[in-house]
Scaffold this motif. Structure first.
Motif, mmCIF file in Angstrom:
data_model
loop_
_atom_site.group_PDB
_atom_site.id
_atom_site.type_symbol
_atom_site.label_atom_id
_atom_site.label_comp_id
_atom_site.label_asym_id
_atom_site.label_seq_id
_atom_site.Cartn_x
_atom_site.Cartn_y
_atom_site.Cartn_z
ATOM 1 N N ARG A 635 -0.105 -1.138 0.162
ATOM 2 C CA ARG A 635 0.379 -0.020 0.120
ATOM 3 C C ARG A 635 0.567 1.245 -0.525
ATOM 4 N NH1 ARG A 635 -5.745 -0.851 3.127
ATOM 5 N NH2 ARG A 635 -6.158 -2.538 2.114
ATOM 6 N N ALA A 636 1.552 1.200 0.321
ATOM 7 C CA ALA A 636 2.998 1.686 0.117
ATOM 8 C C ALA A 636 3.130 2.877 -1.109
ATOM 9 C CB ALA A 636 3.559 2.012 1.580
ATOM 10 N N ILE A 637 2.776 3.255 -1.976
ATOM 11 C CA ILE A 637 3.853 3.480 -3.307
ATOM 12 C C ILE A 637 4.313 3.991 -3.556
ATOM 13 C CG2 ILE A 637 2.766 2.420 -5.662
ATOM 14 C CD1 ILE A 637 2.790 0.106 -4.144
ATOM 15 N N HIS A 638 5.702 4.199 -4.199
ATOM 16 C CA HIS A 638 6.341 5.593 -4.064
ATOM 17 C C HIS A 638 6.087 6.023 -5.641
ATOM 18 C CE1 HIS A 638 7.650 4.894 0.188
ATOM 19 N NE2 HIS A 638 7.999 4.385 -0.057
ATOM 20 N N HIS A 639 5.728 5.347 -6.271
ATOM 21 C CA HIS A 639 5.880 6.390 -8.069
ATOM 22 C C HIS A 639 5.224 4.868 -8.786
ATOM 23 C CE1 HIS A 639 7.536 8.053 -11.108
ATOM 24 N NE2 HIS A 639 7.990 7.028 -12.172
ATOM 25 N N ARG A 640 5.071 5.221 -9.831
ATOM 26 C CA ARG A 640 4.027 4.167 -11.099
ATOM 27 C C ARG A 640 4.894 4.353 -12.286
ATOM 28 N NH1 ARG A 640 0.289 5.357 -6.684
ATOM 29 N NH2 ARG A 640 -0.996 3.385 -5.879
ATOM 30 N N PHE A 641 4.988 3.294 -13.409
ATOM 31 C CA PHE A 641 5.107 3.246 -14.233
ATOM 32 C C PHE A 641 4.243 2.746 -15.506
ATOM 33 C CE2 PHE A 641 8.708 3.217 -12.587
ATOM 34 C CZ PHE A 641 10.016 3.477 -12.433
ATOM 35 N N LEU A 642 3.164 3.404 -16.251
ATOM 36 C CA LEU A 642 2.403 2.806 -16.716
ATOM 37 C C LEU A 642 3.038 1.877 -18.069
ATOM 38 C CD1 LEU A 642 0.305 5.903 -17.172
ATOM 39 C CD2 LEU A 642 -0.167 3.443 -15.304
ATOM 40 N N LEU A 643 2.588 0.463 -18.719
ATOM 41 C CA LEU A 643 3.224 -0.410 -19.930
ATOM 42 C C LEU A 643 1.543 -0.225 -20.446
ATOM 43 C CD1 LEU A 643 5.964 -2.727 -17.805
ATOM 44 C CD2 LEU A 643 6.091 -0.216 -19.707
ATOM 45 N N GLU A 644 1.537 -0.180 -22.211
ATOM 46 C CA GLU A 644 1.369 -0.478 -22.668
ATOM 47 C C GLU A 644 0.863 -1.683 -23.773
ATOM 48 O OE1 GLU A 644 -2.578 1.577 -25.476
ATOM 49 O OE2 GLU A 644 -0.883 2.675 -24.951
ATOM 50 N N THR A 645 0.301 -2.728 -23.605
ATOM 51 C CA THR A 645 0.591 -3.922 -24.587
ATOM 52 C C THR A 645 -0.487 -3.996 -25.906
ATOM 53 O OG1 THR A 645 -0.535 -5.545 -22.830
ATOM 54 C CG2 THR A 645 2.098 -5.229 -22.955
#
Length: 772
Positions: A635-645
């Motif tokens: 739950r302690a998320i510091h960053h999110r990357f987005l990947l499209e497939t």
């Protein structure tokens, strides 16, 4: 290097042709409770097997079903739940080497460890013996333990294949599971370990899987082989329901063996053409390979006893999770301390049941804190009285810090039954509340095998969770509490709040896994349920900062810096968390970093197709946008990357689109997901067969109820709870002959005269007496 070498396999194939048919049939059932039968004339001695998830449990005198009789003294290592909290596979590999060294000293060839079953719900009675609610953590820890054990030539046996996720009715229960949950959750550690580790053996579970007992489930055993498992399938003790079906399905060894009953049955099947010589040879060969391997072992260099103690202490220390630390309550920097609770003198160090070790020694916190006041406060059952409580409050006032040693009593969690509640005994809660009312610096040191409720959490300043730390867990705990060591553990399971647990269904005859993949943090986080502590959580005595997030294609990277004033460890966690229907958060990678003040590390991870794939009638890569999360807990998320497939689109059962629907799912929804009608087994009716249980009899006629009540009166309550759902066939593993078992069936089915004539009542009473 392979555990069984090519040369050993070649020799085993050559020796196979020298065995008589009778010798082959004899090999498929144990020599006795703990030994696989050797072939002395070929220079292959008998092969000793022992329990071992938390340390060696070699019973050299009386053996038993309940783990009652004493075993040889051995080091009690931290329980698997503690080992998982280290998030340190390299350290757990060392634990495996230490355990293997104990085996070498005691001439044990195979140790029944590790257990990698999934923690489906927080109250599972055997959860302390398993690693995690996450299949990646279970895989990595289990694989590390196997690597350590087998590096010294001792065979490991991974267990329990598969879906042994509850103790209630475990020997007859039907685990009804959909294909997606099976593939993504329950089978994953077994398949990965079978593929990656060359593990020597795999133990089949007691339960049924989708209607078929695991020991005779050919599709299941073939699935293990297709994943790369090349070792021996061994039954759990007393798990064989149908002997011939089990060996036809691919089982290699029935345990235990206490008579020639199985040999006679198999020879008859061969004579009558119901089994083939080729099938017999295929079952025997993996066992012969183990015998050849063990016979060819030269004297092995075991780790010294002092090295093993150090490893046990290091694992206990690394697995301690700091759950709360307010106002600098920890570490304790004063000698003005009051210890409260009987567990300071009599610590909980391990679980109960077949994993229970006869410890060489047990540390006590009162000896480590020999300068502290001590008040009993409550006993080992968690009971208190006014005098104990008043003394605890009085002595608490004399010290700067109060350290309450709380624990879930041993009788509250064990193999054989599931827990009924998250609650600690009320006596413990009362003492903590009373002390917190008069003292501003109260720290709770908590020992247990799984989540518990903490109604006093807001009233205390610190909570340190040691889980079950083994023989040397108390000095490890003291080092962490006093700041001599880092609080480096993290939770490998979610700690739910009472009343908000995942709504699983756990019947004793059948359990429908209606929640599917929405289990553990995949449910709690997906449904946004408030929890006490999330998966991956744990505090440190220092602080960390994440920065410089970057992505090139599918490779992500970032930096982690220790921004505090002391050395510490951080467990970096990378998740996939998509917004697609019927998708869940998934741990892809973790790494434990040890950093000095101001030191930083660069973490890089390449996202693979396998990380993004999900199971929908086969593994598929879905079309859409995938979130890759970097966190210090789920739950302690510091960053999110987005990947499209650019994958495929799949259709999902609408009710399963979101974790938020789990509490409203119906059997009809589950049937739609499974693509078949769901049949829930009910209590047995006459004519009874060998799987009849006391619970069945309690719903029968006067005769059946009388027999059931008489039997239950012969054993303690907790063992009675296990016996209630144990089938009549378990008597075979306790040397109760086929005539007596059939006589009991005849009695229960109304053939009183015929049945009574064949029952050996003396043997039955001896069995009950010896196992209680």
């Amino acid at each position: 290097m392979s555990f069984i070498t090519d040369e050993e396999k070649k020799k085993a194939r050559a020796l196979l042709s020298r065995l008589s048919r009778q010798e082959k049939c004899e090999m498929l059932s144990g020599l006795d409770y703990w030994r696989m039968r050797g072939i002395e004339r070929l220079g292959l001695p008998d092969y000793w097997i022992s329990d071992g998830p938390s340390g060696l449990r070699k019973q050299v005198k009386e053996a038993d079903y309940f783990g009652v009789h004493e075993s040889v003294p051995a080091i009690c290592y931290p329980a698997p739940v503690t080992c998982a909290s280290t998030f340190d596979p390299a350290l757990i590999e060392r634990v495996g080497q230490a355990l293997a060294s104990d085996c070498i000293e005691e001439d044990v060839a195979m140790v029944l460890a590790p257990g990698v079953n999934h923690k489906r719900f927080a109250l599972g009675g055997r959860n302390f013996e398993y690693y995690s609610e996450d299949p990646l953590v279970s895989t990595k820890m289990g694989a590390a333990m196997i690597a350590g054990i087998q590096s010294l030539g001792v065979a490991a046996c991974v267990k329990h294949f598969v879906c042994n996720n509850q103790e209630t009715g475990r020997m007859v229960c039907d685990a009804i599971v959909d294909d997606k949950a099976l593939a993504e959750i329950y089978l994953r550690p077994f398949r990965a370990i079978g593929k990656e580790t060359d593990v020597a053996a795999m133990m089949t579970a007691y339960n049924r899987l989708n209607g078929v007992y695991c020991t005779e489930n050919k599709a299941l055993l073939d699935l293990g082989r297709s994943a790369g498992f090349g070792g021996a399938y061994i039954s759990d003790w007393g798990a064989v329901n149908d002997v011939l079906k089990s060996f036809q399905a691919g089982l290699n060894l029935e345990m235990p063996g206490v008579s020639d009953e199985t040999t006679t049955l198999l020879e008859r099947a061969l004579d009558e053409g119901r089994w083939t010589e080729g099938g017999l040879d295929a079952c025997v060969l993996p066992l012969l390979e183990l015998l050849v391997h063990q016979a060819g072992q030269s004297p092995r260099a075991a780790l010294s006893r002092s090295e093993r103690k150090q490893i046990a202490r290091a694992a206990a220390e690394s697995g301690i999770v700091l759950l709360k630390n307010e106002n600098g309550a920890l570490p304790i920097r004063t000698r003005s301390v009051t210890l409260v609770g009987a567990f300071a003198k009599h610590p909980r160090i391990q679980g109960t049941g077949s994993s229970k070790v006869n410890p060489l020694e047990v540390e006590r916190l009162v000896d480590v804190f020999d300068h502290a006041y001590y008040a009993k406060g409550f006993d080992e059952e968690g009971k208190t009285n006014e005098a104990w409580c008043a003394q605890a409050v009085s002595l608490a006032r004399k010290s700067e810090v109060v350290l309450v040693c709380a624990a879930l009593p041993a009788q509250a969690e064990s193999e054989g039954f599931d827990r009924k509640t998250l609650a600690l005994p009320e006596g413990i809660n009362e003492v903590i509340r009373r002390i917190a009312q008069v003292h501003e610096r109260v720290v709770v040191a908590l020992a247990c095998g799984g989540p518990v409720a903490m109604p006093w959490l807001e009233q205390v300043q610190g909570v340190a969770l040691s889980y079950l730390g083994g023989s040397y867990g108390q000095s490890a705990l003291a080092r962490v509490l006093q700041g001599q060591a880092e609080a480096g553990g993290r939770l490998a399971e979610t700690w739910p709040r009472p009343g908000l647990e995942i709504p699983v269904r756990t019947g004793w005859k059948a359990s429908a896994y209606v929640e599917s993949v929405y289990t553990g943090y995949k449910y709690y986080n997906g449904a946004q349920v408030d929890v006490l502590f999330p998966f991956g959580y744990g505090l440190s005595y220092t602080t960390f900062a994440y920065s410089e997030f970057e992505r090139t294609g599918r490779r992500i990277g970032f930096r982690v810096r220790n921004t505090g004033k002391r050395r510490g460890s951080e467990v970096v966690q990378i998740y996939r968390n998509d917004a697609l229907p019927f998708s869940t958060q998934k741990l892809l990678y973790f790494e434990k970093l040890d950093l000095a003040p101001n030191e930083e590390a660069f973490v890089s991870y390449l996202v693979q197709d396998e990380d993004l794939m999900e199971y929908f009638d086969g593994w598929v890569l879905r079309k859409g946008v995938h979130q890759i999360e970097v966190g210090s807990s789920s739950r302690a998320i510091h960053h999110r990357f987005l990947l499209e497939t650019d994958g495929v689109s799949v259709s999902v059962v609408p009710a399963y689109a979101s974790a938020k629907n789990v509490g409203r799912l119906t059997r009809s929804d589950f049937a739609s997901l499974c693509g078949r009608e769901i049949f829930m087994a009910e209590s047995a009716r006459k004519p009874y067969d060998q799987n009849v249980c006391l619970n069945d009899l309690m719903e029968g006629g006067w005769m059946e109820r009388t027999v059931a009540r008489w039997l239950l009166k012969q054993v303690p309550a907790r063992q009675g709870e296990l016996l209630q759902t144990a089938p009549l066939r378990i008597l075979k593993m306790n040397a109760i002959d086929a005539a007596t078992r059939q006589g009991l069936l005849d009695l229960l089915n109304g053939h009183v005269v015929r049945g009574a004539r064949h029952v050996d009542w003396r043997a039955l009473l001896a069995f009950l007496k010896e196992n209680t």
